[in-house]
Design a protein around this motif. Sequence first.
Motif, PDB file in Angstrom:
ATOM      1  N   PRO A 124       0.792  -1.242   0.000  1.00 21.27           N
ATOM      2  CA  PRO A 124       0.000   0.000   0.000  1.00 21.27           C
ATOM      3  C   PRO A 124       0.820   1.286   0.000  1.00 21.27           C
ATOM      4  CG  PRO A 124      -0.995  -1.602   1.482  1.00 21.27           C
ATOM      5  CD  PRO A 124       0.324  -2.188   1.040  1.00 21.27           C
ATOM      6  N   ASP A 125       2.079   1.214   0.449  1.00 22.18           N
ATOM      7  CA  ASP A 125       2.930   2.414   0.446  1.00 22.18           C
ATOM      8  C   ASP A 125       3.667   2.602  -0.875  1.00 22.18           C
ATOM      9  OD1 ASP A 125       4.684   0.323   0.605  1.00 22.18           O
ATOM     10  OD2 ASP A 125       5.729   1.013   2.405  1.00 22.18           O
ATOM     11  N   ALA A 126       3.269   1.828  -1.921  1.00 20.47           N
ATOM     12  CA  ALA A 126       3.820   1.910  -3.284  1.00 20.47           C
ATOM     13  C   ALA A 126       5.220   1.313  -3.405  1.00 20.47           C
ATOM     14  CB  ALA A 126       3.820   3.339  -3.818  1.00 20.47           C
ATOM     15  N   GLN A 127       5.698   0.642  -2.360  1.00 25.96           N
ATOM     16  CA  GLN A 127       6.980  -0.051  -2.462  1.00 25.96           C
ATOM     17  C   GLN A 127       6.818  -1.286  -3.345  1.00 25.96           C
ATOM     18  OE1 GLN A 127      10.188   0.248  -1.150  1.00 25.96           O
ATOM     19  NE2 GLN A 127       9.754   2.323  -0.437  1.00 25.96           N
ATOM     20  N   ARG A 128       7.830  -1.533  -4.189  1.00 25.95           N
ATOM     21  CA  ARG A 128       7.788  -2.668  -5.112  1.00 25.95           C
ATOM     22  C   ARG A 128       8.854  -3.677  -4.696  1.00 25.95           C
ATOM     23  NH1 ARG A 128       5.947  -0.894 -10.376  1.00 25.95           N
ATOM     24  NH2 ARG A 128       7.680  -1.907 -11.449  1.00 25.95           N
ATOM     25  N   THR A 129       8.420  -4.889  -4.381  1.00 26.86           N
ATOM     26  CA  THR A 129       9.329  -5.970  -4.018  1.00 26.86           C
ATOM     27  C   THR A 129       9.411  -6.926  -5.198  1.00 26.86           C
ATOM     28  OG1 THR A 129       8.704  -5.742  -1.691  1.00 26.86           O
ATOM     29  CG2 THR A 129       9.830  -7.776  -2.335  1.00 26.86           C
ATOM     30  N   GLU A 165      14.497  16.785 -17.559  1.00 28.30           N
ATOM     31  CA  GLU A 165      13.186  17.421 -17.652  1.00 28.30           C
ATOM     32  C   GLU A 165      12.576  17.540 -16.262  1.00 28.30           C
ATOM     33  OE1 GLU A 165      11.208  18.452 -20.559  1.00 28.30           O
ATOM     34  OE2 GLU A 165      13.283  18.502 -21.255  1.00 28.30           O
ATOM     35  N   PRO A 166      11.887  18.644 -15.977  1.00 30.39           N
ATOM     36  CA  PRO A 166      11.262  18.779 -14.655  1.00 30.39           C
ATOM     37  C   PRO A 166      10.126  17.784 -14.460  1.00 30.39           C
ATOM     38  CG  PRO A 166      10.597  20.577 -16.111  1.00 30.39           C
ATOM     39  CD  PRO A 166      11.668  19.819 -16.830  1.00 30.39           C
ATOM     40  N   VAL A 167      10.010  17.262 -13.248  1.00 31.01           N
ATOM     41  CA  VAL A 167       8.941  16.325 -12.894  1.00 31.01           C
ATOM     42  C   VAL A 167       8.287  16.825 -11.611  1.00 31.01           C
ATOM     43  CG1 VAL A 167       8.354  13.929 -12.330  1.00 31.01           C
ATOM     44  CG2 VAL A 167      10.237  14.413 -13.912  1.00 31.01           C
ATOM     45  N   ALA A 168       6.991  17.025 -11.651  1.00 29.50           N
ATOM     46  CA  ALA A 168       6.286  17.576 -10.494  1.00 29.50           C
ATOM     47  C   ALA A 168       6.325  16.621  -9.309  1.00 29.50           C
ATOM     48  CB  ALA A 168       4.840  17.907 -10.869  1.00 29.50           C
ATOM     49  N   ASN A 169       6.171  15.320  -9.580  1.00 26.80           N
ATOM     50  CA  ASN A 169       6.100  14.349  -8.488  1.00 26.80           C
ATOM     51  C   ASN A 169       6.739  13.039  -8.954  1.00 26.80           C
ATOM     52  OD1 ASN A 169       5.430  13.124  -6.049  1.00 26.80           O
ATOM     53  ND2 ASN A 169       3.449  12.421  -6.820  1.00 26.80           N
ATOM     54  N   VAL A 170       7.894  12.703  -8.403  1.00 25.36           N
ATOM     55  CA  VAL A 170       8.558  11.453  -8.748  1.00 25.36           C
ATOM     56  C   VAL A 170       7.897  10.319  -7.971  1.00 25.36           C
ATOM     57  CG1 VAL A 170      10.715  10.161  -8.727  1.00 25.36           C
ATOM     58  CG2 VAL A 170      10.735  12.613  -9.240  1.00 25.36           C
ATOM     59  N   VAL A 171       7.311   9.365  -8.696  1.00 27.69           N
ATOM     60  CA  VAL A 171       6.568   8.266  -8.077  1.00 27.69           C
ATOM     61  C   VAL A 171       7.386   6.985  -8.054  1.00 27.69           C
ATOM     62  CG1 VAL A 171       4.491   6.815  -8.270  1.00 27.69           C
ATOM     63  CG2 VAL A 171       4.350   9.285  -8.725  1.00 27.69           C
ATOM     64  N   ASP A 172       8.063   6.675  -9.146  1.00 30.24           N
ATOM     65  CA  ASP A 172       8.738   5.385  -9.276  1.00 30.24           C
ATOM     66  C   ASP A 172       9.820   5.527 -10.335  1.00 30.24           C
ATOM     67  OD1 ASP A 172       9.505   2.749  -9.546  1.00 30.24           O
ATOM     68  OD2 ASP A 172       7.629   2.051 -10.409  1.00 30.24           O
ATOM     69  N   THR A 173      11.080   5.364  -9.946  1.00 30.76           N
ATOM     70  CA  THR A 173      12.175   5.563 -10.900  1.00 30.76           C
ATOM     71  C   THR A 173      12.463   4.325 -11.751  1.00 30.76           C
ATOM     72  OG1 THR A 173      13.807   4.939  -9.222  1.00 30.76           O
ATOM     73  CG2 THR A 173      13.295   7.287  -9.441  1.00 30.76           C
ATOM     74  N   THR A 174      11.708   3.238 -11.527  1.00 30.40           N
ATOM     75  CA  THR A 174      11.891   2.040 -12.339  1.00 30.40           C
ATOM     76  C   THR A 174      11.675   2.360 -13.823  1.00 30.40           C
ATOM     77  OG1 THR A 174      11.021   0.699 -10.516  1.00 30.40           O
ATOM     78  CG2 THR A 174      11.153  -0.354 -12.678  1.00 30.40           C
ATOM     79  N   HIS A 191       4.907   7.940 -12.672  1.00 29.31           N
ATOM     80  CA  HIS A 191       3.859   6.964 -12.350  1.00 29.31           C
ATOM     81  C   HIS A 191       4.498   5.614 -12.073  1.00 29.31           C
ATOM     82  CE1 HIS A 191       4.448   5.177 -16.335  1.00 29.31           C
ATOM     83  NE2 HIS A 191       4.393   6.410 -16.840  1.00 29.31           N
ATOM     84  N   LEU A 192       3.734   4.660 -11.564  1.00 26.81           N
ATOM     85  CA  LEU A 192       4.223   3.304 -11.358  1.00 26.81           C
ATOM     86  C   LEU A 192       4.390   2.599 -12.697  1.00 26.81           C
ATOM     87  CD1 LEU A 192       2.059   2.106  -8.323  1.00 26.81           C
ATOM     88  CD2 LEU A 192       4.512   2.536  -8.313  1.00 26.81           C
TER      89      LEU A 192
END
Length: 354
Positions: A142-147, A285-294, A331-332
């Motif tokens: 739920p905290d958006a962590q990816r295992t 490039e600017p990114v407003a909200n970094v969600v997932d660097t994958t 995004h994810l």
Amino acid sequence: VGSPRCLPPLWSLMSTHDSRSPASVHVAGIGNALVDVLAAAPESLIVELGLAKGSMGLVDADRSAAIYDHMGPGTEISGGSVANSMVGVASFGGRSHYLGKVRQDQLGEVFVHDIRANGVGFTTSLATDGPATGSCLILVTPDAQRTMNTHLGAAVHFGPDDVDPAVVTDTEVLFLEGYLFDPPAAQEAFKVAARLARDAGRKVAVTLSDPFCVERHRAAFVDLVDHHVDVVVANRDELCSLYETDDINEAHRIVADRCPMAVVTHGPDGSFVLTGDQTVRVAAEPVANVVDTTGAGDQYAAGFFYGLATGLDLETCGRLGSIAAAEVISHLGARPQVSLAELAAPALAGRNQG
């Protein structure tokens, strides 16, 4: 570095085959063909399975099957680093093709259908025996962590016989994935493919993929960069690992002396394109909200090589890479969720493409 319009396009810098005919494919890639299986998971499942939350690890077939059995409903898509890049090239409107090994099984069918549905050519014969199709099982808490739990399976059995001469000689840029460099057969396949492509007047690129890949096979990677490719792609840690230095400026100097072109990403600090006589710095490039660097590096490569294959100047190539990377980290997931061609349209306005 001046205006992009003052920079020469790739082929004027690097071409040694002025009479070569245009290729049917912009970028073709060779890499670990995996199926990504993503599913939401409660924290309790991570504990139950004894996983380190947020980690990435290799697992064997039995462990992969056990984790898969505990996963809830999920999404199955074709994956792998360079496969993601080929999808990105297609999203830019480019013609891309992928070579990778999957088994003739359920996940193999998923891989083939999905990558073709994303506009990427795929013609590699499916294995009828041996290990199952490789997979990356991704549990998202739920905290958006990816295992992530990766079983390479059939992917690592890509060998010289799987290199399709018709593909590698008919692509402007052949892109090789460092993650596939572990098995001796894959190393030989890379050299066979590179020789075919270069003999046909095409350009060959390799991504170093991961510092641990470089550490395991440093001498072989150095030989590949020195003698078999035209472009090396790396982040700063990978490049420093390759040349065993903590000084990124020294690593820049060495690679510029040893390879016709190097593309070095520096995360939020942008990237550098290095040739024998020039250094082009490209802002992130600017990114407003970094969600997932994958997938950031995968999509940067997609934009950069799409630009190279269509004859754009080096700064514009880097700008396309930055645009693609910025989209995917917002995004994810490791694939673009919107058309990269539309995002790139302002950067390409007024420029001629092949």
